[in-house]
Scaffold this motif. Structure first.
Motif, PDB file in Angstrom:
ATOM      1  N   MET A  48       0.831  -1.209   0.000  1.00  0.00           N
ATOM      2  CA  MET A  48       0.000   0.000   0.000  1.00  0.00           C
ATOM      3  C   MET A  48       0.860   1.252   0.000  1.00  0.00           C
ATOM      4  O   MET A  48       0.587   2.203  -0.730  1.00  0.00           O
ATOM      5  CB  MET A  48      -0.932  -0.026   1.217  1.00  0.00           C
ATOM      6  CG  MET A  48      -1.911   1.120   1.264  1.00  0.00           C
ATOM      7  SD  MET A  48      -3.185   0.924   0.016  1.00  0.00           S
ATOM      8  CE  MET A  48      -4.054   2.472   0.195  1.00  0.00           C
ATOM      9  N   GLU A  49       1.920   1.262   0.799  1.00  0.00           N
ATOM     10  CA  GLU A  49       2.800   2.427   0.866  1.00  0.00           C
ATOM     11  C   GLU A  49       3.469   2.685  -0.487  1.00  0.00           C
ATOM     12  O   GLU A  49       3.565   3.837  -0.932  1.00  0.00           O
ATOM     13  CB  GLU A  49       3.852   2.242   1.953  1.00  0.00           C
ATOM     14  CG  GLU A  49       4.718   3.469   2.157  1.00  0.00           C
ATOM     15  CD  GLU A  49       5.630   3.356   3.364  1.00  0.00           C
ATOM     16  OE1 GLU A  49       6.219   4.387   3.720  1.00  0.00           O
ATOM     17  OE2 GLU A  49       5.763   2.259   3.955  1.00  0.00           O
ATOM     18  N   ALA A  50       3.914   1.634  -1.158  1.00  0.00           N
ATOM     19  CA  ALA A  50       4.541   1.788  -2.474  1.00  0.00           C
ATOM     20  C   ALA A  50       3.554   2.367  -3.479  1.00  0.00           C
ATOM     21  O   ALA A  50       3.898   3.240  -4.284  1.00  0.00           O
ATOM     22  CB  ALA A  50       5.075   0.444  -2.964  1.00  0.00           C
ATOM     23  N   ILE A  51       2.318   1.912  -3.436  1.00  0.00           N
ATOM     24  CA  ILE A  51       1.281   2.421  -4.344  1.00  0.00           C
ATOM     25  C   ILE A  51       0.983   3.885  -4.045  1.00  0.00           C
ATOM     26  O   ILE A  51       0.865   4.701  -4.966  1.00  0.00           O
ATOM     27  CB  ILE A  51       0.004   1.547  -4.233  1.00  0.00           C
ATOM     28  CG1 ILE A  51       0.273   0.172  -4.849  1.00  0.00           C
ATOM     29  CG2 ILE A  51      -1.182   2.230  -4.909  1.00  0.00           C
ATOM     30  CD1 ILE A  51      -0.795  -0.866  -4.549  1.00  0.00           C
ATOM     31  N   LEU A  52       0.876   4.227  -2.765  1.00  0.00           N
ATOM     32  CA  LEU A  52       0.590   5.615  -2.398  1.00  0.00           C
ATOM     33  C   LEU A  52       1.701   6.554  -2.869  1.00  0.00           C
ATOM     34  O   LEU A  52       1.437   7.656  -3.340  1.00  0.00           O
ATOM     35  CB  LEU A  52       0.393   5.743  -0.885  1.00  0.00           C
ATOM     36  CG  LEU A  52      -0.861   5.076  -0.316  1.00  0.00           C
ATOM     37  CD1 LEU A  52      -0.860   5.160   1.206  1.00  0.00           C
ATOM     38  CD2 LEU A  52      -2.130   5.679  -0.886  1.00  0.00           C
ATOM     39  N   LYS A  53       2.947   6.112  -2.738  1.00  0.00           N
ATOM     40  CA  LYS A  53       4.081   6.946  -3.150  1.00  0.00           C
ATOM     41  C   LYS A  53       4.169   7.073  -4.667  1.00  0.00           C
ATOM     42  O   LYS A  53       4.376   8.178  -5.189  1.00  0.00           O
ATOM     43  CB  LYS A  53       5.394   6.371  -2.617  1.00  0.00           C
ATOM     44  CG  LYS A  53       5.609   6.622  -1.152  1.00  0.00           C
ATOM     45  CD  LYS A  53       6.938   6.047  -0.686  1.00  0.00           C
ATOM     46  CE  LYS A  53       7.165   6.358   0.776  1.00  0.00           C
ATOM     47  NZ  LYS A  53       8.422   5.770   1.268  1.00  0.00           N
ATOM     48  N   CYS A  54       4.044   5.985  -5.369  1.00  0.00           N
ATOM     49  CA  CYS A  54       4.292   6.004  -6.813  1.00  0.00           C
ATOM     50  C   CYS A  54       3.061   6.338  -7.649  1.00  0.00           C
ATOM     51  O   CYS A  54       3.146   7.111  -8.590  1.00  0.00           O
ATOM     52  CB  CYS A  54       4.872   4.668  -7.264  1.00  0.00           C
ATOM     53  SG  CYS A  54       6.561   4.452  -6.695  1.00  0.00           S
TER      54      CYS A  54
END
Length: 126
Positions: A48-54
């Motif tokens: 989820m964090e990777a998706i939110l950032k990218c």
């Protein structure tokens, strides 16, 4: 999206694609069936964090990014027991579960397998 991706470096985009490629719905279901709830919760938050950032170009700590993401949806119902994964209640509950594991904080009420499966299905659909 293309406009946001110009603000990211190639490494961040590569890392997100690697995370999403490795942390698949099948992987999460397999680990959950083995009883590895804590691993699933932690790695769901990583995805989820990777998706939110990218994909959403959010910055800050996970809690801040999650709040920003949740503020885009008007589906929050504080009284509801029907957890919609796009509500602040469900996503923040997942985050609190992760915090209680990673930071050895006071244990919060454990999520059921069905709640974790809802998170898997919906986070993997982003």
């Amino acid at each position: 999206n293309k406009a946001n991706s110009t603000n990211l470096n190639a490494f961040e985009i590569f890392e997100k694609e690697k995370i999403v490629g490795e942390l698949t719905k099948d992987y999460f279901y397999s680990e959950l069936s083995k009883g590895n709830k804590e691993l699933v919760i932690i790695k769901l938050c990583v995805r989820m964090e990777a998706i939110l950032k990218c994909d959403y170009n959010f910055q800050g700590d996970f809690s801040e990014m999650l709040d920003h993401f949740c503020n885009q949806f008007e589906t929050y119902d504080d009284e509801s027991n029907n957890y919609d994964p796009y509500t602040p209640a469900m996503l923040n509950r997942l985050r609190r579960q992760r915090n209680s594991i990673v930071h050895a904080e006071k244990m919060v009420e454990a999520m059921s397998d069905d709640e974790i499966k809802q998170c898997i299905d919906n986070i993997c659909s982003l």
